[in-house]
Design an enzyme around this catalytic site. Structure first.
Site, PDB file in Angstrom:
ATOM      1  N   SER A   1       0.830  -1.200   0.000  1.00 48.92           N
ATOM      2  CA  SER A   1       0.000   0.000   0.000  1.00 48.92           C
ATOM      3  C   SER A   1       0.865   1.251   0.000  1.00 48.92           C
ATOM      4  O   SER A   1       1.978   1.264   0.544  1.00 48.92           O
ATOM      5  CB  SER A   1      -0.860  -0.023   1.261  1.00 48.92           C
ATOM      6  OG  SER A   1      -1.426   1.242   1.497  1.00 48.92           O
TER       7      SER A   1
ATOM      8  N   TYR B   1      -0.475  -0.193  -3.749  1.00 50.40           N
ATOM      9  CA  TYR B   1      -1.709   0.368  -4.301  1.00 50.40           C
ATOM     10  C   TYR B   1      -1.931   1.770  -3.761  1.00 50.40           C
ATOM     11  O   TYR B   1      -1.780   2.010  -2.568  1.00 50.40           O
ATOM     12  CB  TYR B   1      -2.948  -0.432  -3.875  1.00 50.40           C
ATOM     13  CG  TYR B   1      -2.889  -1.923  -4.058  1.00 50.40           C
ATOM     14  CD1 TYR B   1      -2.125  -2.522  -5.053  1.00 50.40           C
ATOM     15  CD2 TYR B   1      -3.653  -2.741  -3.229  1.00 50.40           C
ATOM     16  CE1 TYR B   1      -2.119  -3.904  -5.204  1.00 50.40           C
ATOM     17  CE2 TYR B   1      -3.651  -4.115  -3.377  1.00 50.40           C
ATOM     18  CZ  TYR B   1      -2.876  -4.694  -4.365  1.00 50.40           C
ATOM     19  OH  TYR B   1      -2.868  -6.054  -4.508  1.00 50.40           O
TER      20      TYR B   1
ATOM     21  N   PHE C   1     -13.848  15.034   5.843  1.00 48.35           N
ATOM     22  CA  PHE C   1     -12.939  15.189   6.983  1.00 48.35           C
ATOM     23  C   PHE C   1     -11.930  16.312   6.755  1.00 48.35           C
ATOM     24  O   PHE C   1     -10.774  16.070   6.424  1.00 48.35           O
ATOM     25  CB  PHE C   1     -12.202  13.867   7.245  1.00 48.35           C
ATOM     26  CG  PHE C   1     -13.109  12.725   7.646  1.00 48.35           C
ATOM     27  CD1 PHE C   1     -14.147  12.912   8.560  1.00 48.35           C
ATOM     28  CD2 PHE C   1     -12.922  11.447   7.114  1.00 48.35           C
ATOM     29  CE1 PHE C   1     -14.969  11.848   8.929  1.00 48.35           C
ATOM     30  CE2 PHE C   1     -13.741  10.392   7.479  1.00 48.35           C
ATOM     31  CZ  PHE C   1     -14.776  10.598   8.382  1.00 48.35           C
TER      32      PHE C   1
ATOM     33  N   TYR D   1      -2.091  -1.495  10.797  1.00 47.09           N
ATOM     34  CA  TYR D   1      -2.367  -1.995   9.440  1.00 47.09           C
ATOM     35  C   TYR D   1      -1.205  -1.640   8.510  1.00 47.09           C
ATOM     36  O   TYR D   1      -0.647  -2.490   7.819  1.00 47.09           O
ATOM     37  CB  TYR D   1      -3.677  -1.403   8.900  1.00 47.09           C
ATOM     38  CG  TYR D   1      -3.766  -1.450   7.398  1.00 47.09           C
ATOM     39  CD1 TYR D   1      -4.085  -2.639   6.744  1.00 47.09           C
ATOM     40  CD2 TYR D   1      -3.483  -0.324   6.616  1.00 47.09           C
ATOM     41  CE1 TYR D   1      -4.119  -2.695   5.359  1.00 47.09           C
ATOM     42  CE2 TYR D   1      -3.513  -0.368   5.237  1.00 47.09           C
ATOM     43  CZ  TYR D   1      -3.841  -1.550   4.609  1.00 47.09           C
ATOM     44  OH  TYR D   1      -3.863  -1.603   3.247  1.00 47.09           O
TER      45      TYR D   1
ATOM     46  N   LYS E   1       1.972  -3.929   6.388  1.00 44.59           N
ATOM     47  CA  LYS E   1       2.390  -3.866   4.973  1.00 44.59           C
ATOM     48  C   LYS E   1       3.899  -3.647   4.881  1.00 44.59           C
ATOM     49  O   LYS E   1       4.587  -4.277   4.072  1.00 44.59           O
ATOM     50  CB  LYS E   1       1.629  -2.749   4.243  1.00 44.59           C
ATOM     51  CG  LYS E   1       0.136  -3.009   4.124  1.00 44.59           C
ATOM     52  CD  LYS E   1      -0.152  -4.284   3.330  1.00 44.59           C
ATOM     53  CE  LYS E   1      -1.605  -4.636   3.284  1.00 44.59           C
ATOM     54  NZ  LYS E   1      -1.874  -5.979   2.739  1.00 44.59           N
TER      55      LYS E   1
HETATM   56  C1  UD1 Z   1      -5.994   4.558   3.583  1.00 40.45           C
HETATM   57  C2  UD1 Z   1      -4.570   4.286   3.165  1.00 40.45           C
HETATM   58  C3  UD1 Z   1      -4.505   3.155   2.203  1.00 40.45           C
HETATM   59  C4  UD1 Z   1      -5.210   1.958   2.767  1.00 40.45           C
HETATM   60  C5  UD1 Z   1      -6.659   2.329   3.002  1.00 40.45           C
HETATM   61  C6  UD1 Z   1      -7.410   1.128   3.554  1.00 40.45           C
HETATM   62  C7  UD1 Z   1      -3.107   6.240   3.074  1.00 40.45           C
HETATM   63  C8  UD1 Z   1      -2.634   7.387   2.265  1.00 40.45           C
HETATM   64  N1  UD1 Z   1      -4.006   5.453   2.489  1.00 40.45           N
HETATM   65  O1  UD1 Z   1      -6.621   5.151   2.514  1.00 40.45           O
HETATM   66  O2  UD1 Z   1      -3.188   2.825   1.943  1.00 40.45           O
HETATM   67  O3  UD1 Z   1      -5.121   0.864   1.909  1.00 40.45           O
HETATM   68  O4  UD1 Z   1      -6.687   3.393   3.951  1.00 40.45           O
HETATM   69  O5  UD1 Z   1      -8.678   1.490   3.971  1.00 40.45           O
HETATM   70  O6  UD1 Z   1      -2.695   6.010   4.183  1.00 40.45           O
HETATM   71  N2  UD1 Z   1     -12.919  10.757   3.558  1.00 40.45           N
HETATM   72  C9  UD1 Z   1     -13.914  11.622   3.923  1.00 40.45           C
HETATM   73  N3  UD1 Z   1     -15.058  11.097   4.463  1.00 40.45           N
HETATM   74  C10 UD1 Z   1     -15.244   9.750   4.633  1.00 40.45           C
HETATM   75  C11 UD1 Z   1     -14.213   8.871   4.240  1.00 40.45           C
HETATM   76  C12 UD1 Z   1     -13.056   9.402   3.713  1.00 40.45           C
HETATM   77  O7  UD1 Z   1     -13.792  12.850   3.800  1.00 40.45           O
HETATM   78  O8  UD1 Z   1     -16.294   9.362   5.149  1.00 40.45           O
HETATM   79  C13 UD1 Z   1     -11.684  11.293   2.953  1.00 40.45           C
HETATM   80  C14 UD1 Z   1     -10.434  11.009   3.759  1.00 40.45           C
HETATM   81  O9  UD1 Z   1     -10.181  12.041   4.671  1.00 40.45           O
HETATM   82  C15 UD1 Z   1      -9.385  10.918   2.666  1.00 40.45           C
HETATM   83  C16 UD1 Z   1     -10.134  10.407   1.438  1.00 40.45           C
HETATM   84  O10 UD1 Z   1     -11.501  10.641   1.709  1.00 40.45           O
HETATM   85  O11 UD1 Z   1      -8.917  12.189   2.353  1.00 40.45           O
HETATM   86  C17 UD1 Z   1      -9.910   8.936   1.181  1.00 40.45           C
HETATM   87  O12 UD1 Z   1     -10.138   8.209   2.372  1.00 40.45           O
HETATM   88  P1  UD1 Z   1     -10.210   6.618   2.400  1.00 40.45           P
HETATM   89  O13 UD1 Z   1     -11.082   6.137   1.308  1.00 40.45           O
HETATM   90  O14 UD1 Z   1     -10.522   6.196   3.790  1.00 40.45           O
HETATM   91  O15 UD1 Z   1      -8.752   6.161   2.005  1.00 40.45           O
HETATM   92  P2  UD1 Z   1      -7.332   6.555   2.647  1.00 40.45           P
HETATM   93  O16 UD1 Z   1      -7.454   6.968   4.040  1.00 40.45           O
HETATM   94  O17 UD1 Z   1      -6.642   7.439   1.673  1.00 40.45           O
END
Ligand code: UD1
Length: 342
Positions: free
Chosen positions: A127, A180, A221, A152, A156
């Protein structure tokens, strides 16, 4: 004769899409999955898409004895693709031992089994989380690894090290770790996709569940990050593109062109997308106005990250072809289809 590939976690989200691509590229697939976070029905759906239902063996890879017994009767495996793992970042903070035990013991059991049963190669699901918040963007494979923020993420990093050390010590083995970025979307057939248990942690399932009415509203967020619109930036890639990268990795490992024994590749589009841009894309393709609210930053979130995928482009001949809109459209189609079925 078709090459036989063992896919662990093959009924899961990325695993199931990869099994489809493998079958479509003339590989024979055997799946091991404990169905902890997936359903046996997925194997049948893969059969509907490809015309071939893969063999599914249900057990836990932490049980080394069962693994060896299974491999005693399943010969000629050319490569393993190892997806089976726990993957919820937040949960891993509360249950670190579960994460270390499950993710690392299963990996070590597989590596042991490769030596005993002479299985020559493995593809490991890693990841972009290993890079933490990088100083320079985009990230290449030479970007320094940073201390993991979650158990987690640590599984990795440690997993990559375990593989690299095992390859150094065992000259008959080869491996590729694939880092990924953010996989989203679903198979265009609408038959397989991501099915999170409970409340989704990831952005796109949360968006589609909000749009269909299962969740009240999406929380964004934070809008005070140092980015053009204030929301976090990620590199979202279509899961079908990601799945195809695994076929390229297996081609590379099982072909005789590549002499390198351990390699690492970033898998992303090379393009950063903000949370607001992701929402706009979803609204554009679905025609649904999404209810959302800006809330505090999520602890542990990284401000911005996107990939430099040029090594994978050049060396594996792989690159993403789907757009963000196409990925969102497929995620929406999948959400609508499962709500009708369940
Ligand atoms: C993270 C990890 C990724 C991992 C994944 C597993 C990093 C950069 N990425 O992904 O390697 O495989 O978790 O779950 O560490 N968001 C919102 N509202 C929500 C959900 C998400 O605003 O309800 C935003 C988050 O703040 C973020 C983006 O959407 O900016 C993506 O979030 P998410 O889909 O959870 O993935 P990551 O946190 O990037």
């Amino acid at each position: 004769m078709k090459k036989r590939i063992l896919v662990t976690g093959g009924t899961g989200y990325i695993g199931s899409h990869t099994v489809v691509e493998l079958i479509e590229n003339d590989y024979e697939v055997v799946i091991i999955d404990n169905l902890y976070n997936s359903d046996a029905e997925t194997a049948k759906r893969i059969g509907k898409i490809t015309g071939t239902t893969p063999h599914l063996e249900v057990f836990d890879l932490c049980d080394g004895k069962k693994l060896n017994k299974f491999l005693d009767k399943t010969e000629n495996i050319s490569a393993i693709i190892h997806f089976a793992a726990f993957k919820a970042v937040g949960e891993s903070v509360n249950k670190p031992l579960d994460y270390y035990r499950n993710n690392l013991i299963s990996l070590m059991n597989l590596l042991d089994a490769m030596i005993v049963h002479q299985i020559p190669s493995i593809v490991f699901s890693s990841s972009c989380t290993v890079y933490g918040q990088p100083e320079k963007l985009p990230v290449t494979e030479h970007t320094p690894i940073q201390p993991a923020i979650s158990p987690y993420g640590n599984t990795k990093q440690i997993g990559e090290e375990i593989i690299s050390d095992t390859i150094s010590a065992n000259h008959g083995l080869k491996a590729i770790s694939l880092r990924y970025f953010n996989p989203i979307g679903a198979h265009p057939s609408g038959l397989i996709g991501e099915l999170p248990r409970g409340v989704p942690e990831n952005l796109v399932p949360f968006i589609t569940q909000t749009a269909i009415g299962i969740r009240n509203e999406l929380q964004v967020f934070g809008n005070d990050y140092n980015t053009p619109d204030g929301s976090c930036i990620r590199d979202y890639l279509h899961v079908v593109d990601l799945a195809k990268a695994h076929v390229a990795a297996v081609d590379r490992l099982t072909g005789d062109k590549n002499k390198k024994r351990y390699e690492v590749f970033n898998l992303g589009t090379g393009k950063g997308v903000s949370v607001f841009e992701a929402i706009e894309s979803f609204e554009r393709v679905s025609g649904v106005k999404l209810k959302y609210r800006i809330t505090n930053r999520r602890p542990g979130d990284i401000e911005k990250i996107w990939a430099d995928p040029s090594l994978a482009n050049r060396e594996m001949g792989w690159k993403t072809v789907y757009s963000l809109d196409e990925a969102m459209r497929s995620a929406w189609k999948w959400e609508k289809s499962i709500r009708k079925i369940i």
